[in-house]
Motif scaffolding. Structure first.
Motif, PDB file in Angstrom:
ATOM      1  N   MET A  80       3.424  -8.400  47.347  1.00 60.36           N
ATOM      2  CA  MET A  80       4.188  -8.994  48.459  1.00 60.36           C
ATOM      3  C   MET A  80       3.453 -10.229  48.986  1.00 60.36           C
ATOM      4  O   MET A  80       2.237 -10.293  48.999  1.00 60.36           O
ATOM      5  N   ASP A  81       4.213 -11.213  49.418  1.00 59.46           N
ATOM      6  CA  ASP A  81       3.610 -12.397  49.999  1.00 59.46           C
ATOM      7  C   ASP A  81       3.011 -12.058  51.359  1.00 59.46           C
ATOM      8  O   ASP A  81       3.583 -11.321  52.152  1.00 59.46           O
ATOM      9  N   ASP A  82       1.838 -12.632  51.609  1.00 52.12           N
ATOM     10  CA  ASP A  82       1.170 -12.461  52.899  1.00 52.12           C
ATOM     11  C   ASP A  82       1.682 -13.537  53.846  1.00 52.12           C
ATOM     12  O   ASP A  82       1.140 -14.633  53.935  1.00 52.12           O
ATOM     13  N   VAL A  83       2.801 -13.249  54.529  1.00 55.41           N
ATOM     14  CA  VAL A  83       3.449 -14.265  55.353  1.00 55.41           C
ATOM     15  C   VAL A  83       3.782 -13.703  56.722  1.00 55.41           C
ATOM     16  O   VAL A  83       3.826 -12.500  56.930  1.00 55.41           O
ATOM     17  N   LEU A  84       4.034 -14.603  57.650  1.00 53.47           N
ATOM     18  CA  LEU A  84       4.506 -14.217  58.961  1.00 53.47           C
ATOM     19  C   LEU A  84       6.013 -14.008  58.921  1.00 53.47           C
ATOM     20  O   LEU A  84       6.697 -14.512  58.035  1.00 53.47           O
ATOM     21  N   PRO A  85       6.584 -13.267  59.848  1.00 56.17           N
ATOM     22  CA  PRO A  85       8.032 -13.051  59.848  1.00 56.17           C
ATOM     23  C   PRO A  85       8.790 -14.323  60.191  1.00 56.17           C
ATOM     24  O   PRO A  85       8.211 -15.367  60.478  1.00 56.17           O
ATOM     25  N   TRP A  86      10.120 -14.199  60.192  1.00 60.25           N
ATOM     26  CA  TRP A  86      10.972 -15.367  60.388  1.00 60.25           C
ATOM     27  C   TRP A  86      10.984 -15.879  61.824  1.00 60.25           C
ATOM     28  O   TRP A  86      11.565 -16.910  62.105  1.00 60.25           O
ATOM     29  N   THR A  87      10.367 -15.190  62.741  1.00 62.72           N
ATOM     30  CA  THR A  87      10.472 -15.571  64.150  1.00 62.72           C
ATOM     31  C   THR A  87       9.955 -16.982  64.401  1.00 62.72           C
ATOM     32  O   THR A  87       9.099 -17.481  63.688  1.00 62.72           O
ATOM     33  N   ASP A  88      10.476 -17.619  65.428  1.00 62.27           N
ATOM     34  CA  ASP A  88      10.053 -18.967  65.798  1.00 62.27           C
ATOM     35  C   ASP A  88       9.714 -18.975  67.282  1.00 62.27           C
ATOM     36  O   ASP A  88      10.559 -19.306  68.115  1.00 62.27           O
ATOM     37  N   PRO A  89       8.470 -18.603  67.634  1.00 60.03           N
ATOM     38  CA  PRO A  89       8.112 -18.545  69.047  1.00 60.03           C
ATOM     39  C   PRO A  89       7.869 -19.912  69.679  1.00 60.03           C
ATOM     40  O   PRO A  89       7.756 -20.025  70.885  1.00 60.03           O
ATOM     41  N   ALA A  90       7.751 -20.965  68.878  1.00 58.62           N
ATOM     42  CA  ALA A  90       7.486 -22.294  69.435  1.00 58.62           C
ATOM     43  C   ALA A  90       8.739 -22.825  70.119  1.00 58.62           C
ATOM     44  O   ALA A  90       9.812 -22.817  69.535  1.00 58.62           O
ATOM     45  N   PRO A  91       8.632 -23.267  71.368  1.00 54.05           N
ATOM     46  CA  PRO A  91       9.798 -23.824  72.061  1.00 54.05           C
ATOM     47  C   PRO A  91      10.384 -24.997  71.291  1.00 54.05           C
ATOM     48  O   PRO A  91       9.642 -25.757  70.663  1.00 54.05           O
ATOM     49  N   PRO A  92      11.712 -25.170  71.295  1.00 60.70           N
ATOM     50  CA  PRO A  92      12.340 -26.271  70.567  1.00 60.70           C
ATOM     51  C   PRO A  92      11.757 -27.609  70.980  1.00 60.70           C
ATOM     52  O   PRO A  92      11.486 -27.862  72.157  1.00 60.70           O
ATOM     53  N   GLY A  93      11.534 -28.456  69.973  1.00 63.98           N
ATOM     54  CA  GLY A  93      11.060 -29.801  70.246  1.00 63.98           C
ATOM     55  C   GLY A  93       9.574 -29.931  70.496  1.00 63.98           C
ATOM     56  O   GLY A  93       9.094 -31.026  70.802  1.00 63.98           O
ATOM     57  N   THR A  94       8.801 -28.838  70.362  1.00 65.34           N
ATOM     58  CA  THR A  94       7.368 -28.916  70.661  1.00 65.34           C
ATOM     59  C   THR A  94       6.512 -29.017  69.402  1.00 65.34           C
ATOM     60  O   THR A  94       5.303 -29.185  69.504  1.00 65.34           O
ATOM     61  N   THR A  95       7.104 -28.888  68.230  1.00 62.78           N
ATOM     62  CA  THR A  95       6.341 -28.952  66.992  1.00 62.78           C
ATOM     63  C   THR A  95       6.562 -30.274  66.278  1.00 62.78           C
ATOM     64  O   THR A  95       7.562 -30.954  66.466  1.00 62.78           O
ATOM     65  N   MET A  96       5.585 -30.652  65.443  1.00 62.60           N
ATOM     66  CA  MET A  96       5.629 -31.847  64.615  1.00 62.60           C
ATOM     67  C   MET A  96       5.781 -33.116  65.443  1.00 62.60           C
ATOM     68  O   MET A  96       6.541 -34.020  65.116  1.00 62.60           O
ATOM     69  N   LEU A 139       2.113 -20.785  64.462  1.00 61.86           N
ATOM     70  CA  LEU A 139       3.211 -20.749  65.437  1.00 61.86           C
ATOM     71  C   LEU A 139       4.369 -19.870  64.973  1.00 61.86           C
ATOM     72  O   LEU A 139       5.202 -19.465  65.784  1.00 61.86           O
ATOM     73  N   GLY A 140       4.424 -19.587  63.672  1.00 63.90           N
ATOM     74  CA  GLY A 140       5.577 -18.884  63.134  1.00 63.90           C
ATOM     75  C   GLY A 140       6.759 -19.805  62.892  1.00 63.90           C
ATOM     76  O   GLY A 140       7.849 -19.336  62.559  1.00 63.90           O
ATOM     77  N   ARG A 141       6.566 -21.112  63.064  1.00 64.57           N
ATOM     78  CA  ARG A 141       7.687 -22.039  62.874  1.00 64.57           C
ATOM     79  C   ARG A 141       8.013 -22.225  61.407  1.00 64.57           C
ATOM     80  O   ARG A 141       9.155 -22.506  61.045  1.00 64.57           O
ATOM     81  N   ALA A 142       7.014 -22.115  60.537  1.00 65.35           N
ATOM     82  CA  ALA A 142       7.248 -22.189  59.099  1.00 65.35           C
ATOM     83  C   ALA A 142       6.640 -20.959  58.435  1.00 65.35           C
ATOM     84  O   ALA A 142       5.630 -20.421  58.886  1.00 65.35           O
ATOM     85  N   ARG A 143       7.281 -20.544  57.389  1.00 68.01           N
ATOM     86  CA  ARG A 143       6.826 -19.394  56.605  1.00 68.01           C
ATOM     87  C   ARG A 143       6.292 -19.914  55.273  1.00 68.01           C
ATOM     88  O   ARG A 143       6.881 -20.817  54.668  1.00 68.01           O
ATOM     89  N   TYR A 144       5.172 -19.360  54.811  1.00 70.93           N
ATOM     90  CA  TYR A 144       4.560 -19.818  53.572  1.00 70.93           C
ATOM     91  C   TYR A 144       4.491 -18.666  52.578  1.00 70.93           C
ATOM     92  O   TYR A 144       3.984 -17.584  52.896  1.00 70.93           O
TER      93      TYR A 144
END
Length: 401
Positions: A1-17, A328-333
């Motif tokens: 199994m891939d060692d990844v974080l779940p699909w959740t996105d706890p970062a508030p919209p517009g605060t990443t990148m 942040l959970g914003r992207a899954r790898y």
């Protein structure tokens, strides 16, 4: 199994990148861990880029080069037959159709213009799969600059055609025989060479790695991928935004550029790494090539060798912003094996008539797997960045098929 974080996105919209924080940080990652002799050179690049990026004249000149020389905008291609087979709606952002055959030209044209603005007469670059080297040689020839490209001896053997292309374009290709003789060692050697040549040379780093400002600089030059795709999806898709945005990740420039266009949307971002080079999925905190990020390491904290059939993914870490997005959970790898990537490349060729680079085939391989196991629900809309064409990998595939 891939060692990844779940699909959740706890970062508030517009605060990443957005822009990095103080001292070039993305959360706990990034920074400028450079030799004293390169600190001033990095500061010079930072100041020059920020001034250029705020200058409409520079932006217009780059946009013109991207249009008339690189062939932008690249199309958004629906993969109709493969979509029917997978039960999802797959769209390909066709960076393989740019001049030189990959997304690398976006970054290099910007850095070459910056170099001329700074009064530099020579570009230094590292390359793995050879595509960044070819793009650097191309931009140097176009703008009348000299180019020196460092490339691992092992990569020179498996990417012979790209080496010849660089030399025809006038670049000097320097074989690197240290270490694993791949991208990590080529990057180390290029940085060492830059130490003694900062007066006339600009280090044109090829991914979102290295000391500040390079992770931010390269992401901004590659965000043309995501910005174009965002507008194309708004015009093409009923929902306006794909449910999933997928890209392969080595250092991570094509993924960072793609994600930047969708970071403030509901799209789920997925970066696909090589099983043998999974810095984001399985790396630990460390410092390499001037930045703090996630790297493959042994029990003593020494950087371990990466492996991938795709030379562009043969890197033992990931850019600092990707590490931050993971936390942040914003992207899954996730990870894909060599065998899965080869099978995906052949499948795309036989269903859509498109030969992808083996790097890009990793992203497709995960989509194929995820559609089969339900990780991508039936009917999902998926955007995948096809970061490069597969001409360079035909010799590798010929040995395997």
């Amino acid at each position: 199994m891939d060692d990844v974080l779940p699909w959740t996105d706890p970062a508030p919209p517009g605060t990443t990148m957005k822009e990095p924080q103080e001292r070039g940080r993305f959360g706990a990652y990034g920074g400028r861990y450079a030799p004293e002799s390169l600190v001033e050179a990095c500061r010079e690049v930072d100041e020059a880029f920020r001034a250029a990026w705020a200058d409409p004249g520079f932006r217009n000149a780059l946009a013109t080069l991207l249009a008339v020389h690189a062939g932008r905008p690249t199309p958004l291609t629906p993969a109709a037959r493969l979509s029917d087979e997978l039960g999802v709606r797959l769209y390909l952002k066709r960076e393989d159709l740019t001049h030189t055959g990959s997304h690398k030209i976006n970054n290099v044209l910007g850095q070459a213009l910056l170099a001329t603005r700074m009064g530099k007469t020579r570009l230094i670059a590292e390359t793995g799969a050879g595509q960044h080297g070819v793009a650097t040689a191309t931009a140097a020839a176009l703008l009348g600059l000299r180019a020196t490209v460092f490339m691992g001896a092992r990569d020179i053997e498996r990417q012979e055609l790209n080496v010849f292309r660089m030399r025809v374009l006038g670049a000097e290709v320097v074989p690197v025989t240290a270490g694993s003789r791949t991208l990590k060692d080529a990057t180390s050697e290029a940085m060492r060479h830059w130490v003694g040549t900062t007066g006339d040379s600009h280090y044109c780093i090829g991914s979102v790695v290295g000391p500040d400002p390079y992770p931010y600089l390269v992401r901004e030059l590659q965000r043309v991928i995501g910005d174009e795709a965002r507008a194309q999806c708004a015009a093409e898709l009923p929902t306006g935004v794909p449910e999933h945005v997928v890209a392969c990740v080595g250092g991570g420039s094509n993924a960072a550029g793609t994600f930047a266009g969708f970071a403030d949307t509901s799209a789920r971002l997925v970066g696909v790494e090589a099983e043998g080079g999974a810095g984001a999925a399985r790396g630990r905190l460390g410092v390499l090539h001037g930045a703090r990020s996630l790297f493959l390491q042994d029990g003593d904290g020494q950087i371990t060798e990466a492996h991938s059939i795709a030379a562009g993914l043969d890197y033992p870490g990931v850019g600092p912003e990707h590490a931050h997005l993971r936390d942040l959970g914003r992207a899954r790898y996730v990870t894909v094996t060599d065998e899965e990537a080869v099978a995906a490349a052949v499948r795309l060729a036989r269903t859509e008539g498109i030969l992808p680079a083996l790097e890009s085939a990793h992203a497709l391989a995960w989509i194929i797997r995820a559609a089969a196991d339900g990780d991508l629900p039936a009917g999902s809309t998926v955007l995948m960045t096809l970061s490069g064409r597969g001409d360079k990998d035909m010799a590798t595939l010929k040995e395997l098929l």
